[in-house]
Design an enzyme around this catalytic site. Structure first.
Site: not given
Length: 344
Positions: A61-65
């Protein structure tokens, strides 16, 4: 660098780890954390490895992968030298199966994470949050399959309540599935809730704490002082709304104590705050965040020395808050304290 076993597992991890939330940062939260690209990330990984820090933590979930992808680029051709920890379970889209820890979601999420990280295994996979919609048995059997397939080596959780962990461990023991060995938790001088239930559980059941936000969402960086405004360059302007509210008087009591100890030791406020955590029971590793080389190098100075008992007591007193029932007032009464002595 000191290494400790991760809970009751055989895996040894450094007492300091690196959090890759700043890698590829986008959006209001992760963009405020940092926007480290692959080239910059490689340099930060270089510094970590030079100091014995070989554990790197991220999440889908960190910056959409993007964080996983940048980390994968940064560790390319040296995968055997590092430990990779990632998390899954939080929503990554609006679809009905884009969140949670069902068998389908976990299988798909791990395969996608492996692709972004450019690796064929994850050292530590943690569930980012408890999924009340999926039976614990389904989640744990899926994790067992991933371990048996060689895609995951160790499993853990993040942000779980004590009863959620205990229920999961009971199910794992009943079926012979892998037990959680790590719990990634928020813990700092500003937030000691971890000590009330989760720390005793971790010691009893063999879960090592991987501590995130050890500087209290940026409040213990040494830039915040009593009677002074938050510096314009501080990221706290953007990130504070995502963290728990903090009473100003409580914050300044802790900062005052940190400043006194900084004068005594010649260490920085962040180094002292991190070192205090490393003295606490069940803590396996403290995850550092850094947007640049200077921040990283400074925080790495939190090891190689120890606070005195008197300095620890000063920080304990300054950061103490009243615990909720049933932890207070009974733990302070002689009979209850005799049955439940402090953890060591």
């Amino acid at each position: 660098m000191e290494y400790r076993h991760l809970g009751k597992s055989g895996l040894k991890v450094p007492v300091l780890a690196f959090g890759a939330g700043t890698f590829g940062g986008t959006g209001p939260l992760f963009g405020a954390w940092g926007t480290t690209n692959a080239q910059q990330a490689r340099r930060l990984v270089d510094i970590c490895l030079e100091h014995g820090v070989n554990l790197f933590d991220t999440a889908d979930v960190y910056s959409d992968g993007a964080s996983e992808q940048v980390l994968g680029e940064a560790i390319k051709r040296r995968r055997s030298q590092v430990l990779v920890s990632t998390k899954t379970g939080l929503p990554i889209g609006d679809g009905p199966n884009d969140a949670g820890t069902s068998r389908g979601r976990l299988t798909c999420a791990v395969d996608k994470a492996l692709g972004r990280l450019a690796t064929d295994y994850i050292d530590i996979l943690q569930l980012h949050a408890f999924d009340a919609h999926t039976p614990v048995e389904e989640t744990l059997s899926a994790l067992d399959a991933l371990v048996r397939a060689g895609k995951v080596r160790y499993v853990g959780v993040s942000n779980f309540a004590s009863w959620q962990i205990m229920k999961s461990l009971a199910v794992a023991d009943r079926h012979g599935w892998p037990r959680y060995v790590a719990h990634q938790v928020y813990y700092s001088l500003l937030g000691r809730d971890y000590e009330w239930d989760l720390m005793p559980l971790g010691q009893d059941q063999g879960l090592g704490a991987l501590v995130w936000s050890p500087l209290g969402w940026g409040r213990l960086t040494g830039k915040i002082r009593r009677g002074s405004p938050i510096p314009e360059e501080s990221r706290l302007h953007e990130t504070a709304r995502f963290g728990p509210p903090i009473d100003d008087a409580h914050l300044y009591r802790i900062v005052d104590a940190l400043d006194e100890i900084a004068q005594e030791t010649g260490k920085s406020v962040p180094q002292i705050a991190i070192n205090w955590l490393l003295q606490r029971p069940t803590v396996s590793s403290v995850i550092l965040g850094a947007r640049n080389e200077m921040q990283l190098t400074q925080n790495l100075g939190a090891v190689g020395w120890s606070l005195t008992d008197e300095q620890i007591a000063k920080l304990d007193k300054a950061s103490l808050v009243t615990a909720p029932y049933p932890h207070f007032p009974y733990r302070r009464q002689e009979g209850f304290a005799r049955l439940n002595p402090p953890l060591t």
